[in-house]
Design a protein around this motif. Structure first.
Motif, mmCIF file in Angstrom:
data_model
loop_
_atom_site.group_PDB
_atom_site.id
_atom_site.type_symbol
_atom_site.label_atom_id
_atom_site.label_comp_id
_atom_site.label_asym_id
_atom_site.label_seq_id
_atom_site.Cartn_x
_atom_site.Cartn_y
_atom_site.Cartn_z
ATOM 1 N N THR A 67 -63.988 1.515 -68.518
ATOM 2 C CA THR A 67 -63.176 0.829 -69.525
ATOM 3 C C THR A 67 -61.845 0.346 -68.941
ATOM 4 O OG1 THR A 67 -62.259 2.963 -70.252
ATOM 5 C CG2 THR A 67 -64.205 2.133 -71.401
ATOM 6 N N TRP A 68 -61.499 0.828 -67.760
ATOM 7 C CA TRP A 68 -60.282 0.404 -67.072
ATOM 8 C C TRP A 68 -60.534 -0.805 -66.180
ATOM 9 C CZ3 TRP A 68 -55.493 3.473 -65.898
ATOM 10 C CH2 TRP A 68 -55.283 4.490 -66.845
ATOM 11 N N MET A 71 -57.964 -3.660 -66.438
ATOM 12 C CA MET A 71 -56.658 -3.246 -65.917
ATOM 13 C C MET A 71 -56.653 -3.247 -64.392
ATOM 14 S SD MET A 71 -53.569 -2.123 -66.395
ATOM 15 C CE MET A 71 -53.495 -1.542 -68.094
ATOM 16 N N LEU A 108 -49.478 3.811 -64.692
ATOM 17 C CA LEU A 108 -50.900 3.914 -64.382
ATOM 18 C C LEU A 108 -51.275 5.349 -64.029
ATOM 19 C CD1 LEU A 108 -51.281 0.642 -62.273
ATOM 20 C CD2 LEU A 108 -52.234 1.078 -64.534
ATOM 21 N N THR A 112 -53.811 7.963 -66.145
ATOM 22 C CA THR A 112 -54.961 8.705 -65.611
ATOM 23 C C THR A 112 -54.816 10.203 -65.863
ATOM 24 O OG1 THR A 112 -53.921 8.866 -63.410
ATOM 25 C CG2 THR A 112 -55.334 6.967 -63.838
ATOM 26 N N THR A 115 -55.426 10.906 -69.517
ATOM 27 C CA THR A 115 -56.868 10.794 -69.768
ATOM 28 C C THR A 115 -57.592 12.045 -69.305
ATOM 29 O OG1 THR A 115 -56.761 8.389 -69.500
ATOM 30 C CG2 THR A 115 -58.923 9.419 -69.305
ATOM 31 N N SER A 219 -57.692 3.824 -58.830
ATOM 32 C CA SER A 219 -59.073 4.022 -59.244
ATOM 33 C C SER A 219 -59.553 5.432 -58.903
ATOM 34 C CB SER A 219 -59.965 2.982 -58.568
ATOM 35 O OG SER A 219 -61.330 3.179 -58.873
ATOM 36 N N LEU A 222 -58.109 7.833 -61.308
ATOM 37 C CA LEU A 222 -58.852 7.728 -62.563
ATOM 38 C C LEU A 222 -60.191 8.445 -62.472
ATOM 39 C CD1 LEU A 222 -59.145 6.472 -65.410
ATOM 40 C CD2 LEU A 222 -60.104 4.452 -64.308
ATOM 41 N N THR A 226 -61.763 11.493 -65.095
ATOM 42 C CA THR A 226 -62.727 11.048 -66.109
ATOM 43 C C THR A 226 -64.086 11.660 -65.834
ATOM 44 O OG1 THR A 226 -63.144 9.041 -64.815
ATOM 45 C CG2 THR A 226 -61.567 8.873 -66.608
#
Length: 226
Positions: A67-68, A71, A108, A112, A115, A219, A222, A226
């Motif tokens: 979903t990022w 971005m 950013l 992360t 999240t 990334s 993230l 996640t």
């Protein structure tokens, strides 16, 4: 030459007002949205590069991480185009400013981390204390892991700032040396000019690589959350 060494890093102004906002918004003009059924070659090449980069970068992510995608693609396009535009003569590179890079890195990184604590609370907390840690070392390791976590956005910003600034300074110094040697020794001036050309080519590669590295590290942060 020493007095003007850092002139290119000063925020430009017009009538006493900073124009850095206009400079930051300018790269968006370089990526027009397709408005026709059949795109031209430039837009087709642009879409192919974006799709190739997004597939490579998002391959490790699950549905929440993907979903990022918008971005991350916007981030790499913005940093890459800004770095490339900064290589033009008499231009200003916003990514040489640590304040701007921190302004990109901290939100950013914080996104992360939030999240991770929201969706993987136990796994996120487990990073602060590796399994099997001796009891006397627990307070020290928690402090070390906390510091390393908060250093991540600073490392992101400093890495980008240092690499772009160092390249610009080196090009400025070699360019000044080439100009000074023109009237002294033409053969040495030719050698330094060739070095300057090779360095310029290298800086084009560094501009794109640093954009990719910055986005890739975001990334990876993230992916860990996640």
């Amino acid at each position: 030459m020493n007095e003007n060494l850092f002139t290119s890093f000063i925020t430009p102004t017009m009538m006493g007002l900073p124009v850095v906002v206009l400079i930051i918004m300018f790269p968006s003009i370089l990526f027009p949205s397709p408005s026709q059924l059949i795109n031209n070659r430039l837009i087709s090449l642009q879409q192919w590069l974006v799709q190739l980069t997004s597939k490579q970068m998002l391959a490790i992510h699950n549905h929440k991480g993907q979903t990022w995608a918008l971005m991350l693609m916007s981030l790499i396009l913005f940093i890459g185009s800004t770095n490339l535009l900064g290589l033009l003569p008499h231009s200003f590179t916003p990514t040489t400013q640590l304040s701007m890079n921190l302004g990109m890195a901290i939100p950013l990184w914080a996104g992360t981390v939030v999240t991770g604590f929201r969706h993987k609370t136990k796994a996120s907390l487990a990073h602060f204390l590796p399994q099997g840690t001796p009891i006397p070392l627990i307070p020290m390791l928690v402090i070390i892991e906390t510091i390393s976590l908060f250093i991540q956005p600073v490392a992101l910003a400093v890495r980008l700032t240092a690499n772009i600034t160092a390249g610009h300074l080196l090009m400025h110094l070699i360019g000044g040396a080439t100009l000074a040697l023109t009237n002294i020794n033409a053969s040495v001036a030719l050698i330094t000019f060739i070095i300057l050309i090779l360095l310029t080519v290298l800086e084009f590669a560094v501009a794109l690589i640093q954009a990719y590295v910055f986005t890739l590290l975001v990334s990876l942060y993230l992916h860990d959350n996640t």
